[in-house]
Enzyme design. Structure first.
Site, PDB file in Angstrom:
ATOM      1  N   HIS A 261      13.228  96.163  80.124  1.00  0.00           N
ATOM      2  CA  HIS A 261      13.868  95.952  81.418  1.00  0.00           C
ATOM      3  C   HIS A 261      15.174  96.740  81.588  1.00  0.00           C
ATOM      4  CE1 HIS A 261      11.179  92.439  81.637  1.00  0.00           C
ATOM      5  NE2 HIS A 261      11.675  92.028  80.497  1.00  0.00           N
TER       6      HIS A 261
HETATM    7  O1  RIB Z   1      14.660  88.879  82.187  1.00  0.00           O
HETATM    8  C1  RIB Z   1      14.965  90.044  81.481  1.00  0.00           C
HETATM    9  C2  RIB Z   1      16.409  90.112  81.168  1.00  0.00           C
HETATM   10  O2  RIB Z   1      16.786  88.960  80.403  1.00  0.00           O
HETATM   11  C3  RIB Z   1      16.780  91.328  80.291  1.00  0.00           C
HETATM   12  O3  RIB Z   1      18.071  91.766  80.617  1.00  0.00           O
HETATM   13  C4  RIB Z   1      16.771  90.751  78.903  1.00  0.00           C
HETATM   14  O4  RIB Z   1      17.636  91.461  78.020  1.00  0.00           O
HETATM   15  C5  RIB Z   1      17.293  89.372  79.152  1.00  0.00           C
HETATM   16  O5  RIB Z   1      18.708  89.443  79.231  1.00  0.00           O
END
Ligand code: RIB
Ligand code: CA
Length: 337
Positions: A261
């Site tokens: 992500h």
């Molecule tokens: O939902 C994904 C996010 O939550 C990403 O930033 C992961 O590192 C967690 O922080």
């Protein structure tokens, strides 16, 4: 006539250098984002701030320090931020030790850091750096938004000093922590609500719907490892860990893949065509019994609320993978930091 780009050179070789600050809860995908930001020639990673999220903030700080040193960038300062959300000190419990031991790691698989964090708390640092460099730095927030809300509280002018805020968080049709929400927003919904109404000049939101279109496969991890660099090795180890976690807990629908992500946000700063955005209204649910932390994205114009956010609905997987491969071929060999 527009200068024809030299095909041998990526487009960014002639592009401007973007100054950025990363706010992280390192975090496996945070670590990949940090390496991409620290090694990309079109980026100048000014500093990293850490926040409670995937794991306790102290462990986020340690993981951030060790990631930077592993790729030879121990020169980049790290400032530690909030250890709890701004309203719910007991909410959420750190995820990697409670809910999500398979996707995140309390300790990243690279050597312990030799350096240490800066003494100044992250919100004070963020207020000062943006006040002294107004509209010159992009803030990329890839954890819960507690530090940003705290900075706004101590410095109401802070949003006006940030040229562009890119947030990894939220969801349109997906979820990953409750049926209604994504973790970063859910982990501190009051902070997120404050950020979205604070009047930042430009907010880009990269939600799960986009990051799940930029999945990284185990074969691509093998290719990263074969680069023979510290960044390639760490990225391969970390993303393979994520792939095993997703296979076990939340299959992506494409075998042996996982989203990364946070790194998609950094890639989108370099090449905005990596995400496909629409300018719509986004508000944050902070009270719903079943929907707390939901990003309410009004992409069908159901309200008269004005657009306030560029939401990424799609991401370009091949362009993202190509950038990871290109950039992680840079930097020191493993163990030579
Ligand atoms: O939902 C994904 C996010 O939550 C990403 O930033 C992961 O590192 C967690 O922080
Ligand atoms: Ca994160």
């Amino acid at each position: 006539m527009e200068k024809q780009r030299d095909r041998a050179q990526p487009f960014w070789s002639t592009a401007m250098v973007h100054k950025l600050i990363l706010d992280v809860d390192t975090g496996t995908d945070d670590a990949v984002a940090i390496m991409l930001a620290a090694l990309h020639p079109a980026l100048d990673l000014v500093a990293v701030t850490t926040v409670n999220g995937n794991i306790e903030v102290e462990k986020c700080t340690d993981n951030t320090l060790r990631t930077l040193e592993w790729i030879g960038r121990g020169d980049i300062p790290v400032y530690e931020g909030l250890a709890t959300p701004i309203v719910r000190p007991d909410f959420p419990t750190p995820r990697a030790t409670k809910r999500d031991p398979k996707v995140h790691m309390a300790v990243l698989p690279v050597p312990a850091p030799k350096g240490r964090k800066q003494d100044k708390p992250a919100p004070i640092f963020l207020s000062e750096i943006f006040a002294s460099n107004p509209n010159q730095i992009t803030l990329v927030a890839v954890g819960p938004l507690s530090n940003l809300a705290a900075t706004i509280a101590v410095d109401p002018a802070f949003p006006s000093n940030v040229s562009h805020l890119i947030i990894m968080g939220g969801a349109i049709n997906k979820s990953n922590i409750t049926p209604s929400a994504e973790f970063n927003i859910w982990a501190d919904p009051e902070a997120a609500a404050q950020v979205f109404r604070a009047g930042f000049k430009k907010i880009t939101l990269v939600p799960l719907d986009a990051t799940h279109e930029a999945l990284v496969s185990s074969d691509q991890c093998d290719h990263l490892r074969n680069l023979g660099t510290a960044a390639g090795e760490a990225a391969a180890d970390i993303i393979m860990h994520r792939i095993k976690g997703y296979e076990a807990n939340q299959p992506t629908g494409t075998p042996l893949t996982a989203p990364v992500h946070d790194a998609v946000c950094v890639a989108a700063l370099v090449d905005e065509s990596i995400v496909d955005t629409r300018f719509v209204n986004v508000v944050i649910e902070t009270a719903g019994e079943y929907t707390i932390g939901r990003t309410v994205v009004d992409h069908e114009k159901r309200t008269t609320r004005p657009a306030n956010c560029h939401v990424a609905f799609h991401a370009n997987r091949s362009a993202f993978i190509n950038m990871l491969t290109e950039i992680f071929a840079r930097g020191p060999k493993p163990g030579t930091r």
